[in-house]
Design a protein around this motif. Structure first.
Motif, PDB file in Angstrom:
ATOM      1  N   LYS A   1       0.685  -1.316  -0.013  1.00  0.00           N
ATOM      2  CA  LYS A   1      -0.012   0.080  -0.005  1.00  0.00           C
ATOM      3  C   LYS A   1       0.737   1.292   0.030  1.00  0.00           C
ATOM      4  N   THR A   2       0.134   2.368  -0.546  1.00  0.00           N
ATOM      5  CA  THR A   2       1.054   3.675  -0.675  1.00  0.00           C
ATOM      6  C   THR A   2       0.836   4.211   0.857  1.00  0.00           C
ATOM      7  N   PRO A   3       1.605   5.257   1.014  1.00  0.00           N
ATOM      8  CA  PRO A   3       1.479   5.881   2.418  1.00  0.00           C
ATOM      9  C   PRO A   3       0.330   6.590   2.519  1.00  0.00           C
ATOM     10  N   GLU A   4      -0.234   7.168   1.379  1.00  0.00           N
ATOM     11  CA  GLU A   4      -1.630   7.755   1.404  1.00  0.00           C
ATOM     12  C   GLU A   4      -2.784   6.855   1.879  1.00  0.00           C
ATOM     13  N   GLN A   5      -2.451   5.515   1.198  1.00  0.00           N
ATOM     14  CA  GLN A   5      -3.675   4.583   1.464  1.00  0.00           C
ATOM     15  C   GLN A   5      -3.585   4.146   3.219  1.00  0.00           C
ATOM     16  N   ILE A   6      -2.359   4.040   3.294  1.00  0.00           N
ATOM     17  CA  ILE A   6      -2.123   3.431   4.918  1.00  0.00           C
ATOM     18  C   ILE A   6      -2.558   4.669   5.760  1.00  0.00           C
ATOM     19  N   SER A   7      -2.158   5.886   5.631  1.00  0.00           N
ATOM     20  CA  SER A   7      -2.717   7.044   6.369  1.00  0.00           C
ATOM     21  C   SER A   7      -4.351   7.112   6.648  1.00  0.00           C
ATOM     22  N   GLY A   8      -4.903   6.837   5.278  1.00  0.00           N
ATOM     23  CA  GLY A   8      -6.536   6.951   5.332  1.00  0.00           C
ATOM     24  C   GLY A   8      -7.147   5.901   5.887  1.00  0.00           C
ATOM     25  N   ILE A   9      -6.810   4.747   5.911  1.00  0.00           N
ATOM     26  CA  ILE A   9      -7.170   3.587   6.506  1.00  0.00           C
ATOM     27  C   ILE A   9      -6.959   3.674   8.191  1.00  0.00           C
ATOM     28  N   ALA A  10      -5.792   3.972   8.544  1.00  0.00           N
ATOM     29  CA  ALA A  10      -5.405   4.407   9.925  1.00  0.00           C
ATOM     30  C   ALA A  10      -6.188   5.393  10.503  1.00  0.00           C
ATOM     31  N   THR A  11      -6.359   6.312   9.879  1.00  0.00           N
ATOM     32  CA  THR A  11      -7.352   7.523  10.316  1.00  0.00           C
ATOM     33  C   THR A  11      -8.842   7.162  10.343  1.00  0.00           C
ATOM     34  N   ALA A  12      -9.384   6.102   9.686  1.00  0.00           N
ATOM     35  CA  ALA A  12     -10.763   5.754   9.607  1.00  0.00           C
ATOM     36  C   ALA A  12     -10.645   4.738  10.934  1.00  0.00           C
ATOM     37  N   LEU A  13      -9.680   3.915  11.273  1.00  0.00           N
ATOM     38  CA  LEU A  13      -9.900   2.943  12.292  1.00  0.00           C
ATOM     39  C   LEU A  13      -9.745   3.740  13.700  1.00  0.00           C
TER      40      LEU A  13
END
Lengths: 254, 254, 254, 254, 254, 254, 254, 254
Positions: D59-71
């Motif tokens: 995953k890209t840093p953007e994808q990781i950040s997005g999912i982490a933020t949602a969790l």
């Protein structure tokens, strides 16, 4: 299960026609028949368009008979694949009207003859691929498709293929069955504008590796428009081809 | 070459319109364009329904440019797969109107926008499968298909798949893309009545074996109606799906 | 050997109750029974919680009888796996009270009936996986576990699994047994909060590669909480499940 | 989704508290959060006992950040595995309180410190296996387990293992991590009465085949009570071990 | 052929004792006996220290008898490996004094009893490895070595190995024979200061892959001092061990 | 089909000697004989210099008889490979003058004795390779080549090879047949100035992997001038060798 | 641990010289040095005749330095294998007297120069195998063996081998190192009466499969007296050869 | 070494022209040049008809320069394969007249231009196979063969092949080079009466397995007359083809 049915059941609950507990049971329990050793997926035809098929290789004659009888009771066509002549005899002692095709090694019972539409061409590279081809042909016919057989047109004598090309091109879907290196698939794929379903066979020796070599070759074909099923899996190829062949008529009927 | 054309040429010889020597040349020479490093199969669209596609991975920017230019001259759409951003920039220096899609890693030139018919559903198990999915999606759109994308509905959270099942069931053909063990393919295959084309991806580690594990898993699926293309081969899946999707309309046009 | 015993023996030496030479022998020699062809690990139950089990496949009826007799003399339960009916008959000529279970292909002798605690769910994808499942079930029962059998709920007809999900969720540990591509494991793993032990079977053909395909698939499952044992190894799965199931009660007894 | 919730929703429909259409949406749609590139399985903790974990490798840093933020928004703990130092820095630019552990190569955010119960022993054969071991250790701690680390006790110097055997035996579950031939697993398995989860590593060269050799060795262990996860999969081993370790307390709480 | 003999023959030519043509023939022709179907390497004992051994598996009883008779005529000991009982009976009809050992499946004829020197320890992990072990033992004895048999000391019950460690350590060379995962080899290798020759066996099932798993495991052993021979190759291990065992005495005799 | 014939037919069309339709049929249809289960490539000898050969392994006695009879009618030599003695007897009941060679497991019928030219040396490493060697020898003789057999000269007794080197060097082409590790091929390849065709055999056990090990070894030979055919494929080697052997004379005849 | 030491400690307990607790610790704890990341097996030399060797590939410069320093403190020789030049420089910043051999890619520190006895011949097939050969040579010299290097005598030019045969035959043990197909091993094995240790190398391309092809070839050698170590494992071969070479002198010293 | 030379030397000994010791040296020592790191096989051309060729991949620029210089001194042509542009530059700093061909990645020095005889056709399936093809072409030309290049005629557009068939049929030997599934080889093999040497390439992705798939496919070709060399081994194919092409002229010259 279709979303429509789900909604329908929920509506019945809202209308007090059934209790929530009944709905829950309905939603999950009704779609199969429980035997001692099997749960027959009687909803499969409704869900996927095709009835449950019995893979005969790993089952006893008793299990085959039991499942076949349950399917017959529901008026569903019965297809049992990979049945040796010995096993077929034992099954027929219990379910006498299951017909046995010894070339294709399958057993069949039809509630009524299927209407055959469209056309599937089944092409083999050699004489030794015929058993797999017949499993495909019989399956396709049971599922309501017209079948054209073009056998033994492998690329070692490529003029045989060219002579039959007009016939092959008239089909809606083409099944190509080949062992050894499986090169016939790439050649056919480069000459036609229909989907090609490739079936590797375990025919060959040494580094054929029981069909792994043509399987890998077909997956790496330089021609596009080819998809692949498991080694010797004539049934699977016919199932796919039938789905594609029926697409047009189904669309028309919508 | 179609039998009809062969006959036609032979008739012209009989009518003294062309010499036998000219016919022989016609029969074998005309159907491709000779470059220094390639023989472009300009007859492919007529023969298989689809133009020649440039597999970009093994070619230099010069070779890609040359082949693309030759195809453009004939008014054929151009699709180049597996192009890195660096290579794309170099190609665009020579053929500036080849558009680059960096997610799908493909280059495209269309003589005129394709009409999109029918519908192909492209379903992925995870976020990491999206690059392969976009290669499939862009290819399918170029070939004139409507595409619906349903990404990240793997079986570890199977309610995501069920929520999208109605959407998936509206398509005529379904492409399922998955790495790791590829189980999504079997689950989808058991729930729909359309042909499913399975694409294994090299996503995973250790005993995933660069995609060999989901490839083998998909070929052995317990659900019927599934055929398989090579690892990460989004293009190949779209090519097959497009053929199937266009079958109905083609039939209608006969 | 437990550190406590080591200390105890050393203390006896210090107290001149035994000689150093006797201690050395004690430390290394006492924990097995020497036969001509085998060294029976009579301390295994004390050390690992379970008695030595006889893998019957590579042994003669004479060897099986001899080892079984030695275990019986010590009051240990006897379990012999992978015994064909022919071999079982020959073994029973020598040890008549070894019971034979022909579905599971195991022989059993219990000094006294085990108390069955907790619950292990044994789930199979198909009817053909039942032999492996019964090897697991019989083993688990001998080792003092309650067993629930849920057979033939593979993902090709996924509603069968959902109908049984409540039953499956009541167990403390779940064994999932599947051949072909083994996708059932991933689906179950994504729906439960118990440990899942996966058993690949050699059911399938062609590129199933005698069970290597589901084995690899299960190891690469996209669902977490799954661990895997060897192909067709129902015994090993039951052994693991029993250890986990007994953890709670053991802890309580501490 | 639990059967109880299904019934509950159906009852609300019966009570006219919600419409059937609303129920249908509830049943299938609510259990995940839709992002552009991912469908976050926010119900996973409720369903399996553990939150969704982000596999960082693909995953890209953007994808990781997005999912982490949602969790994080839902108050769920965040665990991202397989994150390189470079990628971690980029992720922290967006989600600054995601802590990075460079030995284990994971990122973590906890809404509140977990209570650590029971005990998991993590045993490695060599120094080179430590990265995988730390991925396991950090995961297990996040999931609320006490962890004991016993590193570099491979069988080439087996007295090191015996010296630590008492410590190992105090754990409820044992994770054994080894590369090369993986023999440590069989030796530990023969000496303990707890479940052993084996993790093969890709440490070794030549015919180690990137971990396939210890993987196969562990699956064929002559000791019983061993189950196996994928190569280098420290996370998966910890997940399993945590499930087992928590079984006792969960039972108590019923 | 030894350089000394070459020089000697050349000297005879120089001395006109033999013609150049005769020398050329001598140099190349004399060192084997020509049969219709075989060229018996009668010089092998002189060249390598050991006589030619007959690999019985691929040969007819007639061929075995013929070669054995030729070797006997020259007073060389005869060893035939891989002989089934049926084949042995047929061979003995022609060469009655070839003794058959049915456990080791070898036939033997000795011109005179060998003197047994030094000591080779043959250690097996299980009872099922005994056939391979006996092939090794009988070969080693024929080649003049003392043999100590230590069977069934696999690591699942490691105290059995420790109890026999003193005996094992008295040998000059150690052969370790194991199937399944082959872990016994690494444990022994870490405890002794003699060369260890490892023999993987095809004992096991599923992912044992007919012995490939222990073969790979042994090659990747974390203990040093281990070398490996082919699967089930008891003969090859004994041949190597004998060479090593005889080194000391040979040196002394120089 | 030769370009010359194509032109000739086109000229006849131009001359109104035949109709275009007739030409089209001529061009594609005439070059094989259609049976129920096979399309016999009767033009193969004209096209490739050699008649169609019947691979007997996958065919019934009826199919073999039918194809053989069709070939005989056209005066073509008949060669059937891989025929067991039982099948040969059944075939001879229908085609009595098909001679059976039980060592080579082939059946042969010649319209007239072939003239044997040039020389092919067939070299085997061991006695067990003779069946494959005889398949090669009989094929080569049928195709008009002189054959020299040099059997059992493997590198374990390399003086046997050197003694026969002069004989081997007199051939125009050399076939080397070896199982186990196949090292003989590299040694021969380094000593001769003729093309070497290597045939791996499935002789060996364990990690020989049914001939894959010598196959891979031969492909990686450190000597140049070696090409390889499939495992146990004596026929294929002879076919290649015959082509090469006949090159000189064919050239002379041009 | 030697049985003698065990007895000795037990006697001291009996004599009240040490407490049982002290004995237990002595027996298990003293035989290694605990670092943060490693347990250095300082008893290995006493137990197996050779000191612990550091496999450098998977370790950081800090870890290598720490272990090397601990070994030096005990006066043990230090050998670090698989060290790149960059890593060597970093290690030397901390342990400046660790010498680096860039051809063999090893680091060495000797408390005092070893006495070199006996003789080990190291033979390579090609120039590209020299790195592996030097790893073997340097290891063997550190362990007190005389080494003779015979490089680039592969079978493609077999006269090179014969020219060096007298030199090779003077050694007590022979290490043969070869990539590609590894045929040199079989040829040497058929010509000598010493044990041969074979080392496959990853030199080659395509179907060499990174050394798996020569590895399999060597295991299947038609010559007896050959045992095999892992791919590129020069260290392991030297360790074995040293053990064998020292056998004679050790025996003499008994 | 030729038997004639052996006899000649022996005669000289008999005539007292040389001493036996000198003869022994002559027989074994003269046929190579000893460098520090290599033994150059200067007799290879005399023995096999072709000079030693330098495989550049595993060698340093210094080693290549040294061997090239030694060959040049003897007036032998120099061919170095697998040389990257960077390495070529370094080699040319030392041996400036070694010409570099960057497409074929080879270096060449010829004492005098070779006479080109006969004809070898080099056929590729795609543009990406050209590097391997040029390695073959340059090698064949250096060895004195006329070469015809026919590139990019793969079976996906089979009319391209037919258009070039007349040209291909004029060659004496045909080299067919293909990646992906390698089907072109079987098609060509079925259409020509010359020997076909097949070269699989590593072009493709996923289950192409770096060329193993076309390698296996070519070995299993349904067409006869095909032999195979290693993956990407253009040099090896040219070497074989040259041997065959020169057979005729050599025979004439006898």
């Amino acid at each position: 299960m279709k979303q429509a049915e789900l909604l329908n059941n929920l509506k019945k609950v809202a209308a007090h026609e059934i209790t929530p507990q009944q709905a829950a049971e309905k939603l999950s329990e009704i779609d199969f028949t429980e035997l001692n050793y099997a749960k027959i997926d009687t909803a499969r035809k409704k869900r996927t368009g095709y009835p449950e098929v019995i893979y005969g290789a790993g089952k006893t004659p008793e299990q085959i008979s039991g499942i076949a009888t349950a399917l017959k009771k529901q008026g569903q066509p019965v297809l049992v694949t990979r049945v040796t002549p010995e096993k077929a005899t034992k099954v027929q002692e219990k379910v006498s009207d299951l017909n046995y095709n010894s070339t294709a090694q399958v057993m069949i019972w039809e509630p009524q003859p299927a209407t055959h539409i469209g056309e599937i061409a089944i092409v083999t590279a050699g004489t030794s691929d015929i058993q797999v081809a017949e499993e495909a042909a019989v399956t396709a016919e049971l599922f309501g498709n017209q079948v054209t057989r073009i056998y033994d047109v492998g690329v070692a004598g490529i003029q045989r293929l060219f002579a039959k090309l007009n016939v092959i091109r008239q089909a809606k879907v083409i099944i190509v069955i080949a062992g050894m290196e499986g090169a016939l698939v790439s050649v056919v794929g480069g000459l036609v504008d229909q989907p090609v379903i490739a079936v590797p066979t375990s025919i060959g020796y040494g580094s054929n590796l029981n069909g792994m070599t043509p399987l890998l070759g077909m997956l790496n074909s330089c021609s596009a428009g080819i998809s692949v099923v498991n080694i010797d899996n004539g049934f699977g190829a016919a199932y796919n081809a039938s789905m594609i062949n029926h697409l047009a008529s189904k669309e028309a009927a919508r």
